[in-house]
Design an enzyme around this catalytic site. Structure first.
Site, PDB file in Angstrom:
ATOM      1  N   ASP A 251     -19.719  -0.753 -38.140  1.00  0.00           N
ATOM      2  CA  ASP A 251     -19.840   0.408 -39.037  1.00  0.00           C
ATOM      3  C   ASP A 251     -18.657   1.374 -38.915  1.00  0.00           C
ATOM      4  O   ASP A 251     -18.648   2.439 -39.532  1.00  0.00           O
ATOM      5  CB  ASP A 251     -21.152   1.153 -38.765  1.00  0.00           C
TER       6      ASP A 251
ATOM      7  N   LYS B 263       9.837  31.083 -47.726  1.00  0.00           N
ATOM      8  CA  LYS B 263       9.081  30.119 -48.549  1.00  0.00           C
ATOM      9  C   LYS B 263       7.753  30.715 -48.981  1.00  0.00           C
ATOM     10  O   LYS B 263       7.062  31.345 -48.202  1.00  0.00           O
ATOM     11  CB  LYS B 263       8.844  28.857 -47.704  1.00  0.00           C
TER      12      LYS B 263
ATOM     13  N   ASP C  71      12.361  21.883 -38.619  1.00  0.00           N
ATOM     14  CA  ASP C  71      10.945  22.246 -38.724  1.00  0.00           C
ATOM     15  C   ASP C  71      10.194  21.490 -37.629  1.00  0.00           C
ATOM     16  O   ASP C  71      10.621  20.400 -37.238  1.00  0.00           O
ATOM     17  CB  ASP C  71      10.402  21.863 -40.110  1.00  0.00           C
TER      18      ASP C  71
HETATM   19  C1  R5P Z   1       4.335  24.978 -41.508  1.00  0.00           C
HETATM   20  O1  R5P Z   1       3.755  25.876 -40.964  1.00  0.00           O
HETATM   21  C2  R5P Z   1       4.971  23.846 -40.768  1.00  0.00           C
HETATM   22  O2  R5P Z   1       5.923  24.287 -39.842  1.00  0.00           O
HETATM   23  C3  R5P Z   1       5.606  22.888 -41.732  1.00  0.00           C
HETATM   24  O3  R5P Z   1       6.621  23.585 -42.441  1.00  0.00           O
HETATM   25  C4  R5P Z   1       4.636  22.370 -42.734  1.00  0.00           C
HETATM   26  O4  R5P Z   1       3.425  22.009 -42.124  1.00  0.00           O
HETATM   27  C5  R5P Z   1       5.227  21.170 -43.412  1.00  0.00           C
HETATM   28  O5  R5P Z   1       4.328  20.748 -44.376  1.00  0.00           O
HETATM   29  P1  R5P Z   1       4.851  19.978 -45.656  1.00  0.00           P
HETATM   30  O6  R5P Z   1       5.766  18.895 -45.151  1.00  0.00           O
HETATM   31  O7  R5P Z   1       3.586  19.430 -46.283  1.00  0.00           O
HETATM   32  O8  R5P Z   1       5.539  20.973 -46.518  1.00  0.00           O
END
Ligand code: R5P
Length: 306
Positions: free
Chosen positions: A34, A187, A213
């Site tokens: 399952d 952003k 990032d």
């Molecule tokens: C935001 O707080 C994170 O640092 C990333 O910028 C974000 O999670 C990236 O998400 P995505 O690739 O969907 O824009």
């Protein structure tokens, strides 16, 4: 010491075990008909210092982690350390709105309930999540690995660009390690996977721009940043991230911007469909192997923390 891996990132777990001259512990982590998770440890772990290596980028992998830990506890492991190359559910780390959860704390509580004694994590979404764990926690960063690689490239007028205000800290740290300037994109999020750029603070014209990032999820933020940097006259654009989650429209978005190179770490394995994109994967295995060795031998890990 015994090292075990769930199904989330076996390749990284094998590399870590190899760096420690260890083999991965024998364990079955399969599914009942399952879909429920079925775990059986085949090695004797009574009295052992156990390390479970598992990224929790899906619900399945989170559940696997909890169930593996429960099995270890019931098999009388002396200490259970969860090595989290990626800690999921970290983005919901405060009540930013009415009637929303704080999943980063909830999941930390679940770890403790499952019997995990300590955690070794890499690049938590927010550094203060360390405090959500009421157990010992060591927090490392993939940045030294990523920055060492970038330093081999002769970057001209290097600038580190933060794709949003939330990533300023990690971008700033990268800039300092690289000896580069910092720029920031203001952003605005227009949906869960939709973003639009409002403003850029700092200069990117004629610069080699490293966009940093902590994670790339649907790649909306990263692609916005790439396009923005190019529009504003960047000489070269190098997107970099610790955690390549790469879900949703990430493949289509990244394919559409004709990347020169995307630099990621191996905290999350790349899905096969990304194989035709120019992605450089750098391993955090030596870093985590060293940290595990120091934790096991009760030595300081401070020098590994940046
Ligand atoms: C935001 O707080 C994170 O640092 C990333 O910028 C974000 O999670 C990236 O998400 P995505 O690739 O969907 O824009």
């Amino acid at each position: 010491m015994r090292i075990f891996s769930g199904n989330s990132n076996r390749q990284l777990a094998l590399a870590i075990a190899q760096s420690l001259d260890q083999r991965l512990g024998e364990m079955t982590c399969s599914r009942f008909p399952d879909g429920e998770i079925k775990v059986q440890i085949h090695d004797d772990v009574r009295g052992a210092d156990v390390f479970i290596i598992q990224s929790t980028h899906t619900n399945e992998f989170l559940m696997e982690t909890l169930i593996i830990a429960d099995a270890m506890k019931r098999a009388s492991a002396a200490r259970i350390t969860c090595v989290l190359p990626y800690y999921g559910y970290a983005r919901q780390d405060r009540k930013h709105d009415g009637r929303v959860p704080i999943t980063a704390k909830l999941v930390a509580n679940l770890f403790t309930t499952a019997g995990i004694d300590r955690v070794l994590a890499v690049d938590l979404h927010a550094i203060q999540i360390q405090g959500f764990f009421d157990i010992q926690m060591d927090h490392l960063s993939a940045l030294p690995v990523l920055v060492d690689y970038l330093k081999q490239d002769d970057l001209e007028n290097p600038v580190v660009l933060s794709p949003d205000t939330g990533s300023i800290k990690v971008a700033d740290k990268t800039a300092k390690l690289l000896g580069a300037n910092l720029a920031i994109i203001d952003k605005r999020r227009t949906g869960d996977s939709q973003t639009e750029v409002a403003n850029v603070i700092g200069e990117v014209k004629n610069c080699d721009v490293v966009i940093m990032d902590d994670m790339i999820s649907t790649a909306g933020s990263m692609v916005n940043a790439i396009v923005t940097a190019r529009e504003r006259g960047a000489r070269r654009v190098i997107p970099v991230t610790s955690h390549p989650i790469l879900c949703g429209s990430a493949y289509e978005r990244l394919s559409a911007v004709n990347l020169d190179e995307l630099v990621v770490s191996d905290t999350i394995p790349l899905k096969r469909r990304f194989a035709d994109l120019p992605i450089t994967v750098l391993s955090v295995a030596p870093l985590l192997g060293e940290a595990i060795h120091r934790i096991h031998t009760n030595r300081s890990v401070s020098s590994l923390i940046i």
